[in-house]
Design an enzyme around this catalytic site. Structure first.
Site, short mmCIF file in Angstrom:
data_model
loop_
_atom_site.label_atom_id
_atom_site.label_comp_id
_atom_site.label_asym_id
_atom_site.label_seq_id
_atom_site.Cartn_x
_atom_site.Cartn_y
_atom_site.Cartn_z
N GLY A 21 9.85 45.95 59.07
CA GLY A 21 8.96 47.08 58.78
C GLY A 21 9.05 48.14 59.87
N PHE A 121 25.84 29.50 67.94
CA PHE A 121 24.77 29.12 67.02
C PHE A 121 25.40 28.43 65.81
CE2 PHE A 121 20.21 30.11 66.38
CZ PHE A 121 19.85 30.35 67.69
N GLN A 242 14.85 26.87 53.86
CA GLN A 242 15.56 26.27 54.99
C GLN A 242 14.63 25.38 55.81
OE1 GLN A 242 17.21 28.78 58.46
NE2 GLN A 242 18.94 27.90 57.40
N HIS A 244 14.45 23.75 59.40
CA HIS A 244 15.10 23.85 60.71
C HIS A 244 15.18 22.45 61.29
CE1 HIS A 244 16.11 24.97 64.77
NE2 HIS A 244 16.16 26.25 64.43
N LEU A 254 8.67 25.26 66.68
CA LEU A 254 10.13 25.33 66.70
C LEU A 254 10.73 25.20 68.10
CD1 LEU A 254 12.67 26.15 64.92
CD2 LEU A 254 12.46 28.33 66.06
N GLU A 257 17.60 26.75 67.86
CA GLU A 257 18.95 26.22 67.75
C GLU A 257 19.76 26.58 69.00
OE1 GLU A 257 20.44 26.51 63.74
OE2 GLU A 257 22.25 27.42 64.55
N ARG A 288 22.26 24.62 59.31
CA ARG A 288 20.98 23.92 59.35
C ARG A 288 20.75 22.97 58.18
NH1 ARG A 288 17.44 29.09 61.47
NH2 ARG A 288 18.39 29.03 63.52
N HIS A 355 11.14 26.36 57.58
CA HIS A 355 11.37 27.44 58.54
C HIS A 355 11.56 28.80 57.89
CE1 HIS A 355 12.67 29.15 62.31
NE2 HIS A 355 13.86 29.44 61.86
N ARG A 400 20.71 30.14 55.10
CA ARG A 400 20.90 31.20 56.11
C ARG A 400 21.50 30.63 57.38
NH1 ARG A 400 17.77 33.24 60.61
NH2 ARG A 400 16.12 31.74 60.26
N SER A 405 18.88 36.42 60.43
CA SER A 405 17.67 37.05 59.91
C SER A 405 17.28 38.26 60.75
CB SER A 405 16.50 36.08 59.84
OG SER A 405 15.34 36.81 59.51
#
Ligand SMILES: Cc1cc2nc3c(=O)[nH]c(=O)nc-3n(C[C@H](O)[C@H](O)[C@H](O)COP(=O)(O)OP(=O)(O)OC[C@H]3O[C@@H](n4cnc5c(N)ncnc54)[C@H](O)[C@@H]3O)c2cc1C
Length: 600
Positions: A21, A121, A242, A244, A254, A257, A288, A355, A400, A405
């Site tokens: 946004g 990653f 997803q 995680h 969390l 990763e 993932r 996640h 993903r 993201s």
């Protein structure tokens, strides 16, 4: 129009002050458009602030990389459900977008030579899957924090107008189906208002709170999805959620990763780094969905850790205290606070935790919302845009890749901003008149809660929904579990219609907001479970035991059935109807990455 209700008029109204946004609002405010950003919380408290690991871009600062590799990895990671035009656009734009953030002042970590630090990653590789490549541009393990604060400061400088603790309730559409703004409630006073706009953009984030164990903020209640669904817009690919791999067992918080990117290892009760067995090339850095299923398998086969054998551990001890404190300072704190573990000395208990939603409001690469009409599955809904986690453009397809993201927020935030500027300048000198019934649905929903004298407590119903979703639409799915889940969620939906709001006060009444949020959560839950029960194959995050097949199956390797199911799901609230549309296999300028079985 009801009396005493204010109408505020802008060129553009953006619902959501997270990364997506605020990237869009910055574009609009800088171009001199009048823009309002509505947000449930102060902008810098949006869930983007919690992003830890990094933002993906093929800068090649620390290994052989280019956008073609990133494009290939993302298509493969999506299990060939991602639209290749959108994926090409995102991966090509990525380096430019990251440098732009750097120039705005985002405090990335640095290499010795002054370039941006990058870490490996999951699923990101060099030379089409040959070996992991450092692609995640990181600010320690607080990348989202750095990103969001940078964007907020830039927005303040550009005079974006924020409406903080204003909660959008419903989309306003006229008889042509055009979107003309939203209705919203001010948490502070309980007053309702109309926000009228030439273009309305949703950037409301995910609905991770439909599940019980979630890494998501409590505000992630899928409001954009609920508003779109109630206004007759379909939701795309909602069966793909997803998990995680590394949520702290029992707490859900969390651990990025980036832990494994820095060299951390998952181990079972025998101390074995078991990912080597499942993914010989990428090991702990496989995507993932894959890693989560392997962890689940270890636990199911009796190699889980702890007294109940119900988790595995994430071992960072061999990285050394200095690296942990420099590169993963938040992980160190989370280990201490949520698992009572000093991760420089002991491994941390972890389980796969919900996640991210891959699906959402369907859009094209300009961020314009699209829906089927007159035989065209991608007809633009005039005046309506969506970006970020609430949207489905679809760059993530069935799974993903980490870091994609934050990237998608920035790339499509800017793209949507540019398109809105062009549209407002070209087409809309004046606002279309608001329909007479613009407020009716919203006022009726509020009145029903305010007039309730009996019924259930909102949180009891919400908790039952979360328990049901966790049990019936988890990492491993079976057809029987999914079918039973549909029945349960439809029963729970009836209870949502019968909530009793005890506290009828107006000022800062969070109970009223929670009841309204539940009406959005239930739409996201229905879309998920109904779409999932209908998809009879295994693809990405949607693995259904009944359809699992060996890698060597010629028609459905690993259970993925491209002949029948390489298509996007569209769920409509009205009658819970399902429709489907083709995946866009043709990229913008390069060759299609042809489907093949997904191994690592
Ligand atoms: C713990 C965690 C770590 C992550 N780490 C990474 C990472 O390292 N790299 C990566 O690429 N991705 C990561 N992700 C995913 C990524 O951070 C999110 O997908 C992304 O930040 C979502 O951004 P957004 O702009 O779509 O929405 P959000 O940041 O969630 O913002 C949503 C906004 O909408 C507003 N809003 C919602 N409903 C309403 C309403 N009805 N009225 C008014 N305002 C409303 C909220 O107030 C908020 O401002 C992570 C996610 C989590 C949960």
């Amino acid at each position: 129009m009801a009396k005493n209700i204010r109408t505020l008029t802008f060129d553009a109204v953006i619902v959501g002050g997270g990364g997506s946004g605020m990237r869009a609002s910055l574009q609009l405010a800088r171009a001199g458009l009048s823009v309002a950003v509505l947000t449930k919380v102060f902008p810098t408290r949006s869930h983007t602030v919690a992003a830890q690991g990094g933002i993906g871009a093929s800068l090649g600062n620390m290994g052989d990389d280019n956008w073609h590799y990133h494009f290939y990895d993302t298509v493969k990671g999506s299990d060939w459900l991602g639209d290749q035009d959108a994926i090409e656009y995102m991966c090509r734009e990525a380096p430019k977008m990251v440098y732009e953030l750097e120039h705005m002042g985002m405090p990335f970590d640095r290499n010795e030579d002054g370039t941006i630090y990058q870490r490996p990653f999951g699923g990101h590789s060099s030379n089409y899957g040959e070996k992991p490549v450092p692609r995640a541009c990181a600010a320690a393990d607080r990348t989202g924090h750095a990103l969001l604060h940078t964007l907020y400061q830039q927005n303040v400088a550009a005079n974006t107008q924020f409406f903080v603790e204003w909660i959008a309730l419903d989309l306003i559409r006229d008889e042509d189906g055009d979107v003309l703004g939203v209705t919203a409630i001010d948490l502070e006073t309980g007053d309702v208002a109309v926000f009228q706009a030439k273009c309305t953009l949703f950037a409301t984030g995910g609905a991770g709170r439909i599940y019980q164990a979630s890494t998501n903020a409590f505000i992630n209640t899928g409001d954009g999805l609920g508003m779109a669904a109630r206004a007759g817009i379909p939701l795309e690919d909602m069966e793909f959620w997803q998990f995680h791999p590394t949520g702290v067992a029992g707490a859900g918080v969390l651990l990025t990763e980036g832990c494994r990117g820095e060299g951390g290892l998952l181990r079972n009760k025998n101390g074995e780094p078991f990912m080597e067995r499942y993914a010989p090339t990428l090991k702990d850095l496989a995507p993932r969905d894959f890693v989560s299923r392997c962890m689940d398998q270890e636990i199911k086969e009796g190699r889980g850790c702890g007294p109940n054998g119900d988790y595995v551990v994430l071992d960072l001890t061999h990285l050394g205290a200095e690296t942990i404190h420099k590169r993963l300072p938040s992980v160190y704190e989370i280990g201490k606070n949520f698992a009572n573990v000093d991760c420089t000395k002991e491994p941390i208990p972890v389980v796969p935790t919900i996640h991210y939603q891959m699906g959402g409001i369907p859009t094209n690469i300009n961020g314009q919302v699209v829906a089927p009409k007159d035989g065209d599955p991608n007809t633009v809904v005039k005046g309506f845009y969506a970006i970020g986690e609430c949207s489905c453009v679809s760059v993530h397809g069935a799974n993903r890749l980490g870091t994609n993201s934050l990237l998608d927020l920035i790339v499509f935030g800017k793209a949507a901003g540019d398109h809105i500027i062009e549209t407002v300048r070209r087409e809309s000198a004046v606002h279309k008149p608001l329909p007479a019934d613009a407020l009716d649905k919203t006022l009726a929903r509020i009145a029903k809660l305010d007039n309730s004298t009996s019924g259930e407590y909102c949180q009891d119903v919400a908790n039952d929904m979360r328990r049901s979703m966790q049990a019936h639409a988890g990492v491993f799915r079976t057809q029987a579990l999914l079918d039973a889940g549909v029945t349960q969620i439809l029963e729970i939906e009836k209870r949502v219609q019968n909530i009793h709001l005890k506290d009828k006060s107006k000022v800062f009444n969070t109970a009223r907001i929670e009841a309204l949020e539940l009406q959005n959560l239930i739409e996201a839950a229905k879309a998920t479970i109904i779409s999932a029960a209908a998809r009879k194959e295994c693809r990405g995050a949607h693995t259904v035991v009944d359809y699992e097949r060996p890698l060597t199956d010629p028609d459905c390797p690993l259970g993925r059935n491209d002949k029948e199911w390489m298509r996007h799901t569209l769920w409509y609230k009205d009658g819970n109807r399902l429709d489907y549309k083709p995946v866009k296999l043709k990229p913008l300028t390069v060759d299609t990455v042809p489907p093949k079985p997904r191994t690592f």
